[in-house]
Design a protein around this motif. Structure first.
Motif, PDB file in Angstrom:
ATOM      1  N   LEU A   1       0.845  -1.140   0.040  1.00 23.16           N
ATOM      2  CA  LEU A   1       0.012  -0.009  -0.132  1.00 23.16           C
ATOM      3  C   LEU A   1       0.841   1.039   0.045  1.00 23.16           C
ATOM      4  O   LEU A   1       0.510   2.242  -0.593  1.00 23.16           O
TER       5      LEU A   1
ATOM      6  N   GLU B   1       0.784   3.423  -3.420  1.00 25.64           N
ATOM      7  CA  GLU B   1      -0.382   4.487  -3.394  1.00 25.64           C
ATOM      8  C   GLU B   1      -0.238   5.688  -4.140  1.00 25.64           C
ATOM      9  O   GLU B   1      -1.202   6.097  -4.832  1.00 25.64           O
TER      10      GLU B   1
ATOM     11  N   SER C   1      -7.231   7.794  -7.315  1.00 25.54           N
ATOM     12  CA  SER C   1      -7.994   8.205  -5.992  1.00 25.54           C
ATOM     13  C   SER C   1      -9.580   8.330  -6.438  1.00 25.54           C
ATOM     14  O   SER C   1     -10.234   8.500  -5.489  1.00 25.54           O
TER      15      SER C   1
ATOM     16  N   LEU D   1      -5.099   4.743   5.072  1.00 27.54           N
ATOM     17  CA  LEU D   1      -5.671   4.941   3.649  1.00 27.54           C
ATOM     18  C   LEU D   1      -7.022   5.519   3.661  1.00 27.54           C
ATOM     19  O   LEU D   1      -7.280   6.329   3.032  1.00 27.54           O
TER      20      LEU D   1
ATOM     21  N   ARG E   1      -7.020   9.232   5.263  1.00 25.31           N
ATOM     22  CA  ARG E   1      -6.548  10.174   4.101  1.00 25.31           C
ATOM     23  C   ARG E   1      -7.647  10.477   2.802  1.00 25.31           C
ATOM     24  O   ARG E   1      -7.231  11.207   2.017  1.00 25.31           O
TER      25      ARG E   1
ATOM     26  N   TRP F   1      -9.350   8.148   1.037  1.00 21.57           N
ATOM     27  CA  TRP F   1      -9.671   7.008   0.262  1.00 21.57           C
ATOM     28  C   TRP F   1     -11.073   6.105   0.271  1.00 21.57           C
ATOM     29  O   TRP F   1     -11.197   6.112   1.632  1.00 21.57           O
TER      30      TRP F   1
ATOM     31  N   VAL G   1     -12.427   2.820   0.992  1.00 17.96           N
ATOM     32  CA  VAL G   1     -11.637   1.451   1.134  1.00 17.96           C
ATOM     33  C   VAL G   1     -12.757   0.682   1.355  1.00 17.96           C
ATOM     34  O   VAL G   1     -13.990   0.900   2.058  1.00 17.96           O
TER      35      VAL G   1
END
Length: 452
Positions: A369, A373, A378, A400, A403, A405, A407
């Motif tokens: 990751l 990344e 994104s 992740l 920030r 993203w 997921v």
């Protein structure tokens, strides 16, 4: 056609040759010293026999040429492929015996049923008249996905007395890619569940009516369907709804195939299950016109063969078999990343890559990751497929999500308790999780991940 490769004498053959020459020389010397004609006759006959056998071993080795019919191909699980090796004697003298063996990787013959089910014999002893051609044929049933090296063909021959043996590789190998199964995902219901999208965009592409951000005074150009009638009635002034911009998200599949998080006792069932699920999701996203990408820490068998190759050592048959087989280790740490795209060619590349993937001891999930990344889109959902989740991997997934993203995690485990232990911290962080328990659950789990 593969040209005959040079053979190398073993140390035992050199010792035997030295012993025979010394014995013949001693017999001739004794015969000349003592006038024994019988000893001279025996020495000369022995020398003639030794050199005749040596000449026959070299002649038969150079005379037999092997040719493989067919080349590299991609096939589906359940297909049958026919392997044919043509053996030709290029000399006028007969070759009394040649042992032909077409090598297969040992891991492809393990388990029940094996990845490659062999019907017929791939080892055969042949007698070839001068300028005669024979064929070695057998069929293989492709039972599991993977990237398999078929061959090379190893030839063994020698003299009549067993004094000399010669081994060489007759043909280069061919490579067969067995594609994973694609599970059809019925009842998408995308239109009713998420009509536009789910990921907040950096650019104002389109408004998502399912994501209300606030209200403001009505401005010229605002559509009437965006009017907030409750606020308008309360204030007596037209107000409009404000939506978060979004678009169809698609997904980037993050596939963890590290050896520590994919234990050997669960192989090859769990890794094949994850790859089948990933291929099915990629196929479904392509049918919906959504972008799909791939990132994994697994090892691409084709890339390993290109970088490491296979080498031949033809001194003994066992060493020739071991040297020409696919190497089992790779210290490459570069992740495999396929950028998100809607192209059909991109889908084919992703499915082919999934078919060739193997477990690796390179990058862990957390390192994958961090490393990839910056190369991931994104604007897509990061759909992570894993079996086990170490603390550092959990921290990387949560980071992740924090920030910004989008997921989601698909947990590939049979025990519901293992799923609960991994899913608990993720659910607490509002990360969607899906339980992939068996092959029968692939269609439903993948449908849930698409509907998200």
């Amino acid at each position: 056609m593969t040209h005959p490769k040079p053979t190398i004498e073993t140390s035992s053959e050199r010792f035997s040759k030295f012993t025979l020459v010394a014995s013949i020389s001693a017999l001739l010397l004794l015969g000349m010293l003592f006038g024994a004609s019988l000893w001279l006759l025996v020495g000369m006959a022995t020398a003639l026999l030794v050199f005749a056998n040596y000449y026959l071993a070299i002649l038969w080795t150079r005379s037999v040429v092997a040719t493989r019919r067919g080349g590299d191909c991609e096939l589906k699980i359940g297909s049958t492929v026919c392997i044919e090796i043509k053996l030709s004697n290029r000399s006028r003298l007969p070759v009394l015996w040649v042992l032909v063996e077409d090598l297969l990787p040992r891991r492809a013959l393990m388990f029940n049923p094996p990845a490659l089910g062999v019907d017929g014999t791939r080892i055969q002893v042949m007698f070839l008249w001068g300028n005669q051609t024979k064929h070695l044929k057998y069929e293989m049933q492709l039972n599991r996905r993977g990237y398999f090296q078929i061959g090379p063909t190893v030839l063994e021959t020698g003299d009549l007395m067993g004094l000399y043996r010669r081994y060489r590789v007759g043909t280069d190998p061919q490579y067969i890619t067995v594609l994973p199964n694609i599970i059809p995902l019925a009842a998408y219901e995308i239109g009713s569940r998420r009509p536009i999208g789910e990921i907040k965009m950096r650019a104002n592409v389109m408004d998502d009516p399912t994501r209300l951000r606030g209200i403001r005074r009505w401005q010229p150009g605002d559509p009437m369907r965006s009017v907030h009638w409750a606020a308008t009635a309360r204030t007596g002034t037209l107000h409009s709804k404000i939506y978060e911009p979004s678009s169809i998200a698609g997904a980037t599949l993050i596939l963890d195939l590290h050896t520590t998080s994919n234990p050997q006792q669960h192989e090859p069932v769990r890794s094949d299950l994850a790859i089948t699920a990933a291929a099915s999701i990629a196929h479904a996203l392509h049918d919906l016109g959504e972008p799909c990408g791939l990132a994994t820490n697994g090892r691409d068998a084709a890339d390993r063969i290109r970088s490491e190759g296979w080498v031949g050592d033809y001194r003994v048959r066992g060493q020739a078999s071991e040297a020409t087989s696919m190497l089992e280790k790779s210290d490459r740490l570069r992740p495999i990343v396929k950028m998100a795209s809607r192209d059909t060619a991109n889908l084919r590349e992703i499915v082919s890559t999934l078919a060739r993937l193997e477990r690796s001891d390179g990058l862990t999930l957390s390192e994958l990751l961090i490393e990839s990344e910056s190369r991931l889109s994104s604007e897509t959902t990061m759909l992570i497929l894993l079996q086990q989740c170490a603390p550092e991997s959990l921290a990387a997934i949560l980071g992740l999500s924090r920030r910004g993203w989008a997921v989601a995690v698909m947990i590939n485990t049979y025990d519901i308790n293992d799923y609960s232990a991994i899913a608990g911290p993720l659910i607490a962080a509002r990360i969607p999780t899906f339980y992939l328990s068996s092959a029968e659950s692939i269609a439903e789990v993948c449908r849930q991940s698409i509907l998200r």
